[in-house]
Each structure stands twice: as structure tokens, then as C-alpha cells.
Design an enzyme around this catalytic site. Sequence first.
Site, short mmCIF file in Angstrom:
data_model
loop_
_atom_site.label_atom_id
_atom_site.label_comp_id
_atom_site.label_asym_id
_atom_site.label_seq_id
_atom_site.Cartn_x
_atom_site.Cartn_y
_atom_site.Cartn_z
N TYR A 157 -50.60 -21.02 25.54
CA TYR A 157 -51.37 -19.77 25.60
C TYR A 157 -51.62 -19.21 24.21
O TYR A 157 -52.62 -18.54 23.96
CB TYR A 157 -50.65 -18.75 26.48
CG TYR A 157 -51.56 -17.72 27.09
CD1 TYR A 157 -52.56 -18.11 27.98
CD2 TYR A 157 -51.43 -16.37 26.81
CE1 TYR A 157 -53.41 -17.17 28.56
CE2 TYR A 157 -52.26 -15.43 27.38
CZ TYR A 157 -53.25 -15.84 28.26
OH TYR A 157 -54.08 -14.90 28.82
N LYS A 164 -53.15 -10.33 24.20
CA LYS A 164 -52.74 -9.53 25.36
C LYS A 164 -51.71 -8.47 24.97
O LYS A 164 -51.71 -7.36 25.52
CB LYS A 164 -52.19 -10.44 26.46
CG LYS A 164 -53.23 -11.33 27.11
CD LYS A 164 -54.37 -10.54 27.73
CE LYS A 164 -55.32 -11.43 28.53
NZ LYS A 164 -56.48 -10.68 29.06
#
Length: 263
Positions: A157, A164
Amino acid sequence: MLGLEGKTAFVFGVASEDSIAWAICKHLAAAGVTLYLGYQKRFMSRVFKLKDELPAIAGFYPLDVAQDATTKEFFTAFSADHPGKKADILIHAIGFAPRSCFDRPVLFVEDEDINTAMTISANSLQRCLKHALPHLNPGSSTITLTYAASTRFVPSYGIMSMAKAALECWTRELACHLGPEGHRINAISSGPIRTIAASGIPGFDRILDHVEANAPLRRNVSQEDVAGTTLWLSSPLSSGVTGQCIHVDAGFSITMVPESIMN
């Protein structure tokens, strides 16, 4: 009971019928909300194919959140067509990182690609709200979408984890800044869901399998699960909730050591 009949929403992030944002559109429409969508030009044909499915969609305008000026264009076009009209809900379902962010270790991702991921996936929340504010009614509700990798390591990720985390920080900062005016801002941290964006994450199918095997509810969540929580956050039923990150992940975020290791 939801109190959304006659309300208006800006929805940013519909890319296809599999988008979480599209499920949100359907739930809002069913609750009586009129929708105005911002779309990326590269997804224009997909988005316009969907418009006839929801009579609640009253308008489409291009939206490019990569720059301040192009973000403003959405609101300029909306205001020109609907002078004085304001929205009650803003859905920020936007995220993007160049492929290179996933194809190499984070240590070797180029600055330009990092900046692109941060600008579009995190800083765009501030940019959208800055230009939206004159077009929002008092007591508006903004909802953005995040992921648990903001506070945990998730293989592959990478840079999106940092994006995020920044997005959640923006949520808190903006909630405190706009709260005195009655505007609410919250984030939904969903479990992994198969979408166009998720398909670019290496090993995504294995992540889905792991969550299904170890989440307390023993399943993955769907676009509809997230849309349901969004509906609540959009409504007066959540009038005392702001600055929060709400997990919609079948309970996976509460686990540490998965029960499956005992089998």
C-alpha cells in the site's frame, strides 16, 4: 426519520458502477437527496452511462482536484447553472497514486509521484472544502473515505498509507476549523473492497481472503455497507458527530493476533 428529503449533495469520486461513491449515490437518492456529481474526464463515458439509472442526478461537472484552479471550476460551473443554490452534503471519495508508488519500495518512490498521491488523495479534501464552503448550507456534512493502513503497515500500500494518514489529519483539522459554523466532517475507514482503484494494489485478492478469514464478522464489507454509514453521517441522526474516523470493516480493525493462527 433520516431527514434527508429535499437535501442536495455534491458527490466526488464516481468512476464506475463498482465505485463506493456510486453506492453512496444510490443510497442518498433513495433517501430523497438531489445529486450533483464531479467527474474526472478520463471516466466521463463510464459516469455518463450511469446517469439514467438515477433520476436524482441533477447535474454533472468536470472536477480535477490536482490543482486549485481546476478544483474551483466545478463550483464556478455549478453556481453559473444554479445561482444561489447550496448543498447540504459533500462526499469526497477521491484517491489516486501513480503506478510507480506500488511497483517499488517506498524508499525509492520519486518525489513527484509522492506529491501527486498526497495532493490528490489527501490535500484535495482541503481544496474541495475551501471552494465548496460558499455553496454549503449551515449544518452541512462532509464525508471522506480512508483505510486502516493510515495507522498500520499494509504490504504494497506504501505511499497511500501516508496519504490516508494525512487525510485523517485533514479531517480533524477541518472539523475543528469549521465546527463553530456548524459544518461537520467525518471519515469512514472501510475494509478492503474490490474497486477500480483497489485493483491496482498488488496482492489485493490475498488481502480480501485474509480479512474474510479473520474479521469478527467473518466477511468482507461491501460498497453498500459503506454507503449505509455514509447515509447516517449525512443525516441529522449524526448531528453530534464530527472529526471522527469510523471503521466499517466487519470489525477487522479491532483484531491484533488473528484467531486463525490457533487453527
